[in-house]
Enzyme design. Sequence first.
Site, PDB file in Angstrom:
ATOM      1  N   CYS A 113       0.859  -1.186   0.000  1.00 58.15           N
ATOM      2  CA  CYS A 113       0.000   0.000   0.000  1.00 58.15           C
ATOM      3  C   CYS A 113       0.892   1.231   0.000  1.00 58.15           C
ATOM      4  CB  CYS A 113      -0.944   0.008   1.197  1.00 58.15           C
ATOM      5  SG  CYS A 113      -2.339   1.144   0.932  1.00 58.15           S
ATOM      6  N   CYS A 115      -0.106   4.185   1.837  1.00 57.47           N
ATOM      7  CA  CYS A 115      -0.448   5.135   2.907  1.00 57.47           C
ATOM      8  C   CYS A 115       0.666   5.366   3.917  1.00 57.47           C
ATOM      9  CB  CYS A 115      -1.741   4.726   3.609  1.00 57.47           C
ATOM     10  SG  CYS A 115      -1.768   3.029   4.191  1.00 57.47           S
ATOM     11  N   LYS A 189     -12.009  -5.086   3.010  1.00 56.44           N
ATOM     12  CA  LYS A 189     -11.385  -4.276   4.045  1.00 56.44           C
ATOM     13  C   LYS A 189     -12.332  -3.127   4.364  1.00 56.44           C
ATOM     14  CE  LYS A 189      -7.215  -1.682   5.172  1.00 56.44           C
ATOM     15  NZ  LYS A 189      -5.922  -1.206   4.649  1.00 56.44           N
ATOM     16  N   GLU A 227     -16.572  -8.203  -3.821  1.00 54.99           N
ATOM     17  CA  GLU A 227     -15.157  -7.803  -3.849  1.00 54.99           C
ATOM     18  C   GLU A 227     -14.255  -9.043  -3.929  1.00 54.99           C
ATOM     19  OE1 GLU A 227     -13.371  -5.214  -4.074  1.00 54.99           O
ATOM     20  OE2 GLU A 227     -14.426  -3.446  -3.339  1.00 54.99           O
ATOM     21  N   LYS A 242     -11.055  -8.060   6.782  1.00 54.81           N
ATOM     22  CA  LYS A 242     -10.410  -7.208   7.779  1.00 54.81           C
ATOM     23  C   LYS A 242     -11.345  -6.081   8.158  1.00 54.81           C
ATOM     24  CE  LYS A 242      -6.368  -4.266   8.505  1.00 54.81           C
ATOM     25  NZ  LYS A 242      -5.196  -3.628   7.942  1.00 54.81           N
ATOM     26  N   SER A 268      -5.467  -4.138  15.093  1.00 53.48           N
ATOM     27  CA  SER A 268      -4.855  -3.470  16.245  1.00 53.48           C
ATOM     28  C   SER A 268      -5.850  -3.134  17.348  1.00 53.48           C
ATOM     29  CB  SER A 268      -4.133  -2.212  15.776  1.00 53.48           C
ATOM     30  OG  SER A 268      -5.052  -1.314  15.165  1.00 53.48           O
ATOM     31  N   TYR A 307      -1.554  -9.851  16.217  1.00 50.38           N
ATOM     32  CA  TYR A 307      -0.460  -9.372  17.078  1.00 50.38           C
ATOM     33  C   TYR A 307      -0.251 -10.303  18.269  1.00 50.38           C
ATOM     34  CZ  TYR A 307      -1.294  -5.358  14.143  1.00 50.38           C
ATOM     35  OH  TYR A 307      -1.460  -4.557  13.049  1.00 50.38           O
TER      36      TYR A 307
HETATM   37 ZN   LIG Z   1      -3.247   1.983   2.864  1.00 53.86          ZN
END
Ligand SMILES: [Zn+2]
Length: 319
Positions: A113, A115, A189, A227, A242, A268, A307
């Site tokens: 990605c 970002c 997502k 999707e 996600k 997270s 995690y």
């Molecule tokens: Zn991103």
Amino acid sequence: MRRLRASAGLRGLVRETELRAGQLVLPLFVSETASSREPIVTMPGVERLPVAAAVEEAREAAALGVAAVMLFGVPAEKDEQGSGAWDEDGVVQLAVRAIKAAVPELLVMTDVCLCEFTSHGHCGLLREDGTVENDGTVELLARTAVSHARAGADVVAPSDMMDGRVGAIREELDGEGFSETPILAYSAKFASAFYGPFREAADSAPAFGDRRGYQMDPANGREAVREALLDLEEGADMVMVKPALAYGDLIRAVKEATRLPVAAYNVSGEYAMVKAAAAAGYLDERAAVQEILTSLRRAGADTIITYHAKDAARWLAQS
Ligand SMILES: [Zn+2]
């Protein structure tokens, strides 16, 4: 019904769902600026890692039987295009090479990605009006995926939610000699409140606006299946849902519709909730984590990105 619940032996005999360390993927935040491990306040136990520390984490994960690590980059420099994402000597590329050299048996997946690399924090190129331009972004994502494969990534995982990116990445990988590199598509997502702590970790919060123009509306289930089916058509080898906890219905629906291996990303915020409640003494962390991960397997997840991976693997080895 209680006859078969009477002893550990009987319960084990009829248990429907198994959780194994080999189904778990540990996300790692690799930082170009960190000179030592930097704790992430909202995610106790998770750190931003210099490359050398990421190698240590990878080695530890492999020793515990964890299947893979998923790498996210925190670069020193950001720009409008996110050019650090496809830099051959970018932080992700360096980390892939270092981990594959040190722990070749551990699978290395990379998040694809922009970002984390753009100055504005959005997942693609911006138009004048501040919205994300689809097709130009897709080209840059494909270039990024190839650079990860060239560095030695075993799996590339596009997370941007642009249309047509899986097909474009497949074509570019094939053209550059990486026809055997699988794509794990972040197919469904959602624009979720549960990503909050991650944005601190990866320093990737959008500078303005939000991601609802490309990530999915949490209210939509049929759209998630569409999707995933499009990604299947474009060549995805695995698909992802996600976040995970509030989306068990879609893990199941996507699995039944695509018949592909499905990954669930235990994100997270889901991790932070458990850690905060456990720290306050409100719940038993080990039991809660095992229940959560088992529930994702029961929903249909073949692979779980979490995690908790190292702790869970340790607990599984003890039980
Ligand atoms: Zn991103």
